[in-house]
Design a protein around this motif. Structure first.
Motif, short mmCIF file in Angstrom:
data_model
loop_
_atom_site.label_atom_id
_atom_site.label_comp_id
_atom_site.label_asym_id
_atom_site.label_seq_id
_atom_site.Cartn_x
_atom_site.Cartn_y
_atom_site.Cartn_z
N MET A 18 0.83 -1.20 0.00
CA MET A 18 0.00 0.00 0.00
C MET A 18 0.87 1.26 0.00
O MET A 18 0.60 2.19 -0.75
N ALA A 19 1.90 1.26 0.81
CA ALA A 19 2.81 2.40 0.84
C ALA A 19 3.48 2.57 -0.52
O ALA A 19 3.61 3.70 -1.02
N GLY A 20 3.86 1.47 -1.15
CA GLY A 20 4.48 1.53 -2.46
C GLY A 20 3.55 2.08 -3.52
O GLY A 20 3.96 2.89 -4.36
N ILE A 21 2.31 1.66 -3.50
CA ILE A 21 1.31 2.15 -4.45
C ILE A 21 1.16 3.66 -4.32
O ILE A 21 1.03 4.37 -5.32
N LEU A 22 1.18 4.14 -3.09
CA LEU A 22 0.99 5.56 -2.83
C LEU A 22 2.27 6.37 -2.95
O LEU A 22 2.23 7.60 -2.95
N GLY A 23 3.39 5.69 -3.03
CA GLY A 23 4.66 6.39 -3.15
C GLY A 23 5.09 7.09 -1.87
O GLY A 23 5.66 8.18 -1.91
N ILE A 24 4.79 6.46 -0.74
CA ILE A 24 5.18 7.02 0.55
C ILE A 24 5.89 5.93 1.35
O ILE A 24 5.86 4.75 0.98
N SER A 25 6.49 6.31 2.45
CA SER A 25 7.18 5.32 3.28
C SER A 25 6.16 4.46 4.02
O SER A 25 5.03 4.89 4.30
N LYS A 26 6.59 3.25 4.34
CA LYS A 26 5.74 2.36 5.13
C LYS A 26 5.44 2.99 6.48
O LYS A 26 4.32 2.90 6.99
N SER A 27 6.44 3.64 7.05
CA SER A 27 6.29 4.29 8.36
C SER A 27 5.18 5.33 8.34
O SER A 27 4.33 5.36 9.23
N LEU A 28 5.18 6.18 7.32
CA LEU A 28 4.14 7.20 7.21
C LEU A 28 2.78 6.56 7.01
O LEU A 28 1.80 6.95 7.66
N TYR A 29 2.72 5.56 6.14
CA TYR A 29 1.43 4.89 5.90
C TYR A 29 0.89 4.29 7.20
O TYR A 29 -0.29 4.44 7.52
N GLU A 30 1.75 3.62 7.95
CA GLU A 30 1.32 3.01 9.21
C GLU A 30 0.78 4.05 10.18
O GLU A 30 -0.24 3.82 10.84
N LYS A 31 1.45 5.18 10.26
CA LYS A 31 0.99 6.23 11.18
C LYS A 31 -0.41 6.72 10.81
O LYS A 31 -1.23 6.98 11.69
N ILE A 32 -0.67 6.83 9.53
CA ILE A 32 -2.00 7.27 9.09
C ILE A 32 -3.03 6.18 9.34
O ILE A 32 -4.10 6.45 9.88
N GLU A 33 -2.69 4.94 8.97
CA GLU A 33 -3.64 3.84 9.17
C GLU A 33 -3.95 3.61 10.65
O GLU A 33 -5.09 3.34 11.01
#
Length: 61
Positions: A18-33
């Motif tokens: 999911m982070a890759g699809i959005l072009g963001i870090s996994k860390s940032l994606y996790e914080k939002i989720e």
């Protein structure tokens, strides 16, 4: 953000994918989720570009 987690799981994506699809870090994606951080305008723009059929109002309810 329970909706985001459900969306990711329903589409069969891992956190990394999911982070890759959005072009963001996994860390940032996790914080939002995990609701540790609000999605930024940049995140919302990337999400809409990746998933154009999703009603973005879900982020504001």
């Amino acid at each position: 953000m329970e909706w985001l987690k459900s969306f990711r799981n329903e589409n069969g994506y891992t956190l990394d994918e999911m982070a890759g699809i959005l072009g963001i870090s996994k860390s940032l994606y996790e914080k939002i989720e995990y609701n540790d951080r609000e999605p930024s305008r940049n995140f919302l723009t990337k999400f809409k570009k990746a998933f154009p059929d999703v009603d973005m109002n879900v982020f504001f309810t």
